[in-house]
Enzyme design. Structure first.
Site, PDB file in Angstrom:
ATOM      1  N   ASN A 175      73.341   9.135  -4.380  1.00  0.00           N
ATOM      2  CA  ASN A 175      73.703  10.533  -4.322  1.00  0.00           C
ATOM      3  C   ASN A 175      74.686  10.305  -3.454  1.00  0.00           C
ATOM      4  OD1 ASN A 175      74.599  13.200  -4.220  1.00  0.00           O
ATOM      5  ND2 ASN A 175      72.813  13.917  -3.493  1.00  0.00           N
ATOM      6  N   GLU A 226      64.481  16.059  -6.881  1.00  0.00           N
ATOM      7  CA  GLU A 226      65.408  15.800  -7.796  1.00  0.00           C
ATOM      8  C   GLU A 226      65.589  14.186  -7.890  1.00  0.00           C
ATOM      9  OE1 GLU A 226      67.249  18.380  -4.999  1.00  0.00           O
ATOM     10  OE2 GLU A 226      68.745  19.094  -6.622  1.00  0.00           O
ATOM     11  N   ARG A 277      73.261  10.419  -9.202  1.00  0.00           N
ATOM     12  CA  ARG A 277      73.520  11.978  -9.278  1.00  0.00           C
ATOM     13  C   ARG A 277      74.840  12.261  -9.613  1.00  0.00           C
ATOM     14  NH1 ARG A 277      71.831  16.541  -4.870  1.00  0.00           N
ATOM     15  NH2 ARG A 277      72.575  18.356  -6.302  1.00  0.00           N
ATOM     16  N   HIS A 279      71.833  22.598  -9.382  1.00  0.00           N
ATOM     17  CA  HIS A 279      70.586  22.357  -9.000  1.00  0.00           C
ATOM     18  C   HIS A 279      69.753  22.095 -10.239  1.00  0.00           C
ATOM     19  CE1 HIS A 279      71.324  24.860  -5.366  1.00  0.00           C
ATOM     20  NE2 HIS A 279      71.424  23.760  -4.932  1.00  0.00           N
ATOM     21  N   ARG A 317      77.686  30.092   1.891  1.00  0.00           N
ATOM     22  CA  ARG A 317      78.625  30.890   0.766  1.00  0.00           C
ATOM     23  C   ARG A 317      78.150  32.357   0.415  1.00  0.00           C
ATOM     24  NH1 ARG A 317      76.266  26.361  -2.658  1.00  0.00           N
ATOM     25  NH2 ARG A 317      77.349  24.339  -1.881  1.00  0.00           N
TER      26      ARG A 317
END
Ligand code: ADP
Length: 398
Positions: free
Chosen positions: A7, A383, A90, A179, A238
């Site tokens: 990743n 993941e 990823r 996600h 965020r």
């Protein structure tokens, strides 16, 4: 069979080497500060944990160091690089170009590159990592797994924004969601645990970035993030959902340009902006318990946001059979789980408060109260395993 999962971020590279016979990571770690002074690699294996400081001007040196470390005498877990059967990468954004994971070739990589505008920083970093890896391992098969594809099953009325059609037609502006590998993993595990495919699940991925998904019979029908990961519940830094006219208003009032304001909404907002304490929920809880009113507001605003999405997704699916908590906050913060569920009894959501406080190593930890209609589950996300499974399937078949 061993699969390396990579990743690549703009200045980082995370990795896991997964033994697919056991589906367990035999080594994992990450490089940080790639392209910056003071770069280092952290590597964890059954031989222990080491930190190796080394200059890594680009991702190529970083991947090279990961490979060296994986086969090294002192810290390695492999005799040779040939033991890596395939690499899974990823990738942030599929756009509408791919609906599932892909074998990486010159052609598919070119398509990924053409979607880079949809998430410039991340996508470019992912592709830089892929290019460096292909150079270092030219004969090893590689697969790309996207953060977005799980959500591409949403109906058009859920993914289209009510803005002029030309923006969708020309620029593909729509809700994508992120996600995806996490929502896919935990919803699949939940369905297995419940022994039923025909279920309506709300998955709450609550971490640094947080997102919600409505998963009906295994297919995502709605999700909280949008064209970018800025939308949805308030997050660490965020803002989540706000009236988009706020952007123009801040520009007018402060003289900042759109890019500066977007940077503030991405990096200086959320629970960090509200609390002025931290983006970390452990710090926020401490501050709230010490009487900090802004930390109280930040936590309440977060749980209220999550709660509202659960209600709206129950409406979107015509009911809810299971609620799943995952990621840093979802897996570890029992108080947030309780606060989110409190007041949702009318939907049939009730948790066993004592069970909720227990730290469990189980792959699925059920915290439903006796008689609770909706099954409430805590499922640690994985993941990397989703990426490794897809890689194995695409390269070697089922
Ligand atoms: P990401 O993968 O998006 O970087 P994670 O899913 O690892 O993030 O979540 C990190 C966040 O989880 C931290 O910022 C913190 O707010 C929260 N977190 C982690 N551990 C705990 C804990 N024990 N209690 C409460 N919150 C926690």
């Amino acid at each position: 069979m061993k699969i390396l999962v990579l990743n690549a971020g703009s200045s980082s590279l995370k990795y896991q080497l997964i033994d697919m016979d056991t589906e367990v990571a035999i080594a994992k770690g990450g490089c940080e500060r790639i392209g910056i002074d003071g770069s280092f690699l952290k590597h964890k294996s059954p031989k222990g944990e080491v930190v190796i400081e080394k200059a890594m001007p680009t991702h190529k040196e970083a991947i090279s160091l990961v490979l060296e470390t994986l086969v090294s005498k002192e810290n390695g877990v492999l005799n040779s690089m040939d033991e890596i059967d395939a690499v899974g990468h990823r990738i942030l954004h599929s756009g509408e170009s791919f609906t599932s994971s892909i074998i990486l070739t010159d052609e598919t990589i070119a398509v990924c590159d053409s979607n880079a505008d949809l998430g410039p920083l991340h996508q470019k970093a992912n592709l830089t990592g892929i290019a460096a890896c292909r150079e270092l391992m030219p004969t090893t098969p590689m697969v790309g797994v996207f953060d977005t594809t799980f959500h591409l099953t949403m109906p058009d009325y859920a993914y289209r924004y009510a803005i002029p059609n030309e923006y969708y037609e020309k620029y593909k502006i729509r809700r994508y969601g992120f996600h995806g590998s996490s929502h896919r993993y935990v919803s699949t595990e939940a369905r297995k645990f419940l022994g039923n495919d025909d279920v309506k699940i709300v998955t709450c991925h609550l971490g640094n970035g947080s997102s919600m998904a409505a998963v009906k019979n295994g297919k995502c029908v709605d999700t909280s993030m949008g064209l970018t990961p800025l939308a949805g519940v308030p997050m660490g830094t965020r803002c989540g959902d706000i009236d988009c006219a706020v952007v123009e208003y801040i520009c007018d009032k402060t003289g900042k340009d759109v890019h500066e304001v977007l940077n503030i909404l991405n990096k200086k907002s959320g629970v960090s902006g509200l609390s002025e304490v931290s983006s970390d929920f452990r710090d926020l809880r401490k501050a709230k318990n010490a009487g900090n009113e802004k930390a109280r507001l930040a936590l309440d605003s977060f749980t209220y946001g999550v709660k509202k999405y659960i209600g709206s997704y129950a409406a979107a699916m015509g009911g809810i059979d299971a609620l799943v908590f995952t990621a840093g906050i979802g897996e570890n913060d029992a108080v947030i789980r309780e606060e989110v569920c409190t007041g949702l009894e009318f939907l049939g959501i009730e948790i066993d408060k004592e069970e909720n406080l227990i730290r469990s190593d189980a792959p699925v930890h059920e915290i439903t109260a006796k008689g609770g209609k909706v099954r409430v589950l805590v499922i640690p996300t994985n993941e990397e395993l989703v990426i490794a499974r897809d890689t194995k399937e695409l390269v070697f078949g089922k």
